[in-house]
Scaffold this motif. Structure first.
Motif, short mmCIF file in Angstrom:
data_model
loop_
_atom_site.label_atom_id
_atom_site.label_comp_id
_atom_site.label_asym_id
_atom_site.label_seq_id
_atom_site.Cartn_x
_atom_site.Cartn_y
_atom_site.Cartn_z
N LEU A 1 4.62 -68.89 -5.02
CA LEU A 1 4.62 -68.39 -6.32
C LEU A 1 5.19 -69.50 -7.20
CD1 LEU A 1 6.25 -64.88 -5.37
CD2 LEU A 1 3.83 -65.43 -6.34
N HIS A 2 4.43 -69.73 -8.12
CA HIS A 2 4.91 -70.65 -9.41
C HIS A 2 5.99 -70.22 -10.27
CE1 HIS A 2 4.78 -74.13 -11.81
NE2 HIS A 2 4.47 -73.28 -12.67
N PRO A 3 7.19 -70.60 -10.37
CA PRO A 3 8.04 -69.71 -11.33
C PRO A 3 7.96 -70.59 -12.54
CG PRO A 3 9.21 -71.14 -9.99
CD PRO A 3 7.79 -71.46 -9.57
N TYR A 4 7.85 -69.71 -14.08
CA TYR A 4 7.46 -70.46 -15.39
C TYR A 4 8.95 -70.35 -15.87
CZ TYR A 4 2.76 -69.90 -14.43
OH TYR A 4 1.65 -69.74 -13.98
N CYS A 5 9.65 -69.21 -16.10
CA CYS A 5 10.82 -69.01 -16.69
C CYS A 5 11.82 -67.86 -16.30
CB CYS A 5 10.60 -69.05 -18.23
SG CYS A 5 9.66 -67.74 -18.66
N VAL A 6 13.14 -68.15 -16.80
CA VAL A 6 13.85 -66.66 -16.42
C VAL A 6 14.33 -66.11 -17.75
CG1 VAL A 6 16.06 -66.20 -15.58
CG2 VAL A 6 14.82 -68.03 -14.54
N ARG A 7 14.27 -64.65 -17.69
CA ARG A 7 14.72 -63.89 -18.95
C ARG A 7 15.66 -63.06 -18.49
NH1 ARG A 7 10.78 -63.62 -23.62
NH2 ARG A 7 9.86 -61.85 -22.89
N ARG A 8 16.13 -62.29 -19.38
CA ARG A 8 17.13 -61.04 -19.39
C ARG A 8 16.24 -59.90 -18.79
NH1 ARG A 8 20.64 -62.33 -24.40
NH2 ARG A 8 18.58 -62.34 -25.15
N ALA A 9 16.76 -59.34 -17.65
CA ALA A 9 16.15 -57.95 -17.47
C ALA A 9 15.78 -57.13 -18.68
CB ALA A 9 16.70 -57.16 -16.36
N GLY A 10 14.68 -56.34 -18.81
CA GLY A 10 14.44 -55.60 -20.07
C GLY A 10 13.97 -56.41 -21.18
N ASP A 11 13.78 -57.74 -21.14
CA ASP A 11 13.10 -58.64 -22.18
C ASP A 11 11.46 -58.01 -21.99
OD1 ASP A 11 15.16 -59.64 -23.35
OD2 ASP A 11 14.99 -61.51 -22.25
N PRO A 12 10.80 -58.36 -23.01
CA PRO A 12 9.28 -57.76 -22.86
C PRO A 12 8.89 -58.56 -21.67
CG PRO A 12 9.63 -58.38 -25.06
CD PRO A 12 11.11 -58.72 -24.19
N ARG B 1 8.11 -66.32 -27.74
CA ARG B 1 7.65 -65.55 -28.82
C ARG B 1 8.70 -64.35 -28.97
NH1 ARG B 1 2.96 -65.60 -32.18
NH2 ARG B 1 1.96 -67.81 -32.13
N SER B 2 8.84 -63.68 -27.96
CA SER B 2 9.49 -62.56 -27.89
C SER B 2 11.16 -62.48 -27.60
CB SER B 2 9.08 -61.42 -27.03
OG SER B 2 8.94 -61.71 -25.57
N ALA B 3 11.48 -63.84 -26.80
CA ALA B 3 12.93 -64.03 -26.47
C ALA B 3 12.93 -65.25 -25.69
CB ALA B 3 13.59 -62.89 -25.80
N THR B 4 14.07 -65.81 -26.12
CA THR B 4 14.15 -67.25 -25.63
C THR B 4 14.49 -67.15 -24.20
OG1 THR B 4 15.22 -68.12 -27.76
CG2 THR B 4 15.63 -69.46 -25.80
N PRO B 5 13.75 -67.89 -23.41
CA PRO B 5 13.66 -67.79 -21.63
C PRO B 5 14.64 -69.31 -21.50
CG PRO B 5 11.67 -68.62 -22.51
CD PRO B 5 12.49 -68.76 -23.92
N LEU B 6 14.84 -69.43 -20.22
CA LEU B 6 15.20 -70.67 -19.72
C LEU B 6 14.09 -71.25 -19.01
CD1 LEU B 6 18.44 -69.51 -17.71
CD2 LEU B 6 18.32 -70.35 -20.15
N PRO B 7 13.12 -72.25 -19.44
CA PRO B 7 12.21 -72.86 -18.77
C PRO B 7 12.87 -73.30 -17.33
CG PRO B 7 13.12 -74.12 -20.71
CD PRO B 7 13.72 -73.05 -20.58
N ILE B 8 11.79 -73.09 -16.38
CA ILE B 8 11.87 -73.67 -15.18
C ILE B 8 11.01 -74.98 -15.30
CG2 ILE B 8 11.58 -73.70 -12.73
CD1 ILE B 8 12.08 -70.42 -13.18
N ARG B 9 11.64 -76.13 -14.56
CA ARG B 9 11.22 -77.42 -14.49
C ARG B 9 9.79 -77.27 -13.56
NH1 ARG B 9 14.65 -82.55 -13.10
NH2 ARG B 9 15.79 -81.75 -14.67
#
Lengths: 232, 89
Positions: free
Chosen positions: A2-13, A64-72
């Motif tokens: 699995l390739h991970p893109y970014c981390v967000r808060r649970a409940g974000d779109p 666009r919907s909420a600032t994520p933590l981008p994963i390298r």
């Protein structure tokens, strides 16, 4: 894998079902530990320009919907269980980071200059340095020349730092978290990355134009809004 | 600063011209800025590595090797490595 893109808060779109990730793969959301991670199944993620653009396109869609933590780019998880474990392990760190970047985007400014012109201006101002930059006739002269070349490099770095400070001053972002890279390559005096509230991007662009007009001797490039790559 | 906003939830970004301009991807050298961020910044995770550089698989190697491989990858893409990075508060 699995390739991970970014981390967000649970409940974000969640990602749009039509959103395409690496090599056109669907992007899914996995939630746990009060966080969410956007993932795609991949065989292998080669760091080609296409794959890097695809990675950032997904991160940008999240932004666009909420600032994520981008994963390298460059790591993959064997399965969803590993992704879940990762969220548990990094829970505190990532929640704090998400708070820090909430509501903000990263803007990037690159300052290009003419390295030869800068060097010439420097040598004109310091004739003492110019004298020994010819072909050395002896070992001693060679060492002296090396020493003076180092001095020139240090002075160039000082000029680059002062130039970036001027740009930052015109951008009026004294309070904004800033990352600065001096002389990443000879033709670039420096890079600035600044974390600014997303509602101020328009004003930031206007101030950037002011900086560009005020410093005609160098070339300024603006990029962004980016996800906060330089602030995580 | 973001930390002074009391952790307010994001409001949707206004779809103004600034955003669209960048989205069009027309900016010169945007790939350099992209590579600089996507390969060299962002959250580092310790997953199993699938990077392959010059045909050499770097699967299941540790984090220190990832960092080396990223530099190598950037060189192999003709992108510069390094520069003096300075963090400011």
């Amino acid at each position: 894998m699995l390739h991970p893109y970014c981390v967000r808060r649970a409940g974000d779109p969640a990602p749009d079902p039509a959103l395409e990730g690496l090599a056109g793969a669907a992007v899914s959301l996995l939630e746990g530990a009060g966080l969410g991670v956007w993932l795609s199944p991949v065989e292998r993620a080669e760091p080609t320009p296409e794959r890097l653009r695809e990675h950032d396109r997904v991160v940008r869609a999240a932004l666009r919907s909420a600032t994520p933590l981008p994963i390298r780019f460059g790591a993959a998880l064997p399965d969803e269980e590993a992704a879940q474990r990762m969220l548990e392990e990094r829970r505190e760190e990532w929640r704090a980071a998400l708070e820090r970047v909430a509501g903000c985007v990263e803007m990037g400014v690159r300052v290009d200059w003419e390295p030869e012109a800068e060097r010439a201006a420097l040598l004109a101002a310091e004739p003492r340095l110019r004298e020994t930059l010819g072909t050395p006739a002896s070992g001693r002269e060679y060492l002296e020349r090396r020493r003076r070349e180092r001095q020139v490099d240090e002075l160039l770095q000082k000029r680059a730092r002062a130039l970036l400070a001027r740009v930052a001053g015109i951008l009026e972002t004294g309070e904004a978290p800033t990352t600065q890279t001096l002389l990443p390559r000879p033709e670039v005096a420096g890079l600035l990355a600044q974390l600014v509230p997303r509602s101020t991007v328009g004003a930031y662009r206007a101030r950037f134009e002011r900086a560009r007009a005020a410093l005609p001797e160098v070339e300024l490039h603006l990029s962004g809004p980016w996800a906060p790559y330089s602030f995580v | 600063m973001a930390s002074e906003q009391g952790g307010a939830r994001d409001t949707a970004f206004p779809l103004d011209a600034d955003w669209e301009l960048w989205e069009s991807g027309e900016e010169p050298h945007s790939l350099v800025e992209l590579v600089n961020r996507v390969l060299d910044r962002g959250v580092v995770i310790t997953g199993d590595i699938t990077l392959s550089v010059a045909g050499v698989d770097l699967v299941y190697l540790g984090l220190s090797v990832v960092l080396t491989s990223v530099s190598t990858a950037r060189r192999s893409m003709g992108r510069p490595v390094g520069g003096v990075r300075e963090e400011e508060p």
